[in-house]
Motif scaffolding. Structure first.
Motif, short mmCIF file in Angstrom:
data_model
loop_
_atom_site.label_atom_id
_atom_site.label_comp_id
_atom_site.label_asym_id
_atom_site.label_seq_id
_atom_site.Cartn_x
_atom_site.Cartn_y
_atom_site.Cartn_z
N ASN A 75 0.82 -1.21 0.00
CA ASN A 75 0.00 0.00 0.00
C ASN A 75 0.86 1.27 0.00
OD1 ASN A 75 0.89 0.01 2.66
ND2 ASN A 75 -1.05 0.72 3.47
N THR A 76 2.17 1.10 -0.17
CA THR A 76 3.07 2.24 -0.25
C THR A 76 3.21 2.66 -1.70
OG1 THR A 76 4.31 1.44 1.67
CG2 THR A 76 5.42 3.04 0.25
N THR A 109 0.83 6.62 0.67
CA THR A 109 0.08 5.37 0.58
C THR A 109 -1.10 5.57 -0.35
OG1 THR A 109 -1.28 5.90 2.51
CG2 THR A 109 0.71 4.62 2.92
N TRP A 110 -1.79 4.48 -0.63
CA TRP A 110 -2.94 4.54 -1.52
C TRP A 110 -3.97 3.52 -1.06
CZ3 TRP A 110 -4.54 0.32 -4.39
CH2 TRP A 110 -3.66 -0.78 -4.41
N LYS A 111 -5.20 3.77 -1.49
CA LYS A 111 -6.26 2.77 -1.32
C LYS A 111 -7.18 2.90 -2.51
CE LYS A 111 -9.38 5.46 1.56
NZ LYS A 111 -10.14 5.50 2.79
#
Length: 132
Positions: A75-76, A109-111
């Motif tokens: 998630n980085t 980060t991302w989602k």
């Protein structure tokens, strides 16, 4: 015997749906996305990014354009901006473009939820997958 076949079919169906759902939630390589934002006064243009299969990015901002690169591990996420073309932008749009590139470079980060990618950093950025 029929019950066993039905149970196996159901298990395979659940497994396939789970894999498909997980794949939809992965980082959207090979996708074009638009920033969730309102157009600036006097323009209909909204920034978008085209993310290549290897993380290469083509940016079309409020006025400027350019390239960059996403690197993703779990998630980085790291965004490294490349050359940005000035295109004789008005000062307000040029500043908005510079601020957006700075915000992209600061993401950590991302989602992803469906067709929405949220890049999380000091200023969260939401992009939506462009529909056909």
């Amino acid at each position: 015997m029929v019950l066993v076949k039905r149970m196996m079919f159901a298990a395979v169906a659940v497994l396939l749906m789970s894999v498909a759902a997980h794949a939809e939630e992965g980082f959207p390589f090979g996708t074009e996305m638009t920033l969730e934002a309102v157009p600036q006064p006097g323009s209909k243009r909204i920034p978008n990014i085209e993310i290549g299969d290897n993380g290469e990015v083509v940016l079309e901002l409020w006025c400027k354009g350019g390239k960059g690169q996403f690197s993703v591990a779990g998630n980085t996420v790291i965004f490294v901006p490349g050359a940005i073309q000035d295109r004789s932008c008005p000062p307000v749009k040029a500043q908005a473009d510079d601020d957006l590139v700075t915000a992209l470079a600061a993401v950590e980060t991302w989602k992803r939820q469906g067709d929405v990618l949220t890049l999380i950093g000091p200023k969260p950025l939401r992009f939506r997958t462009n529909g056909n």
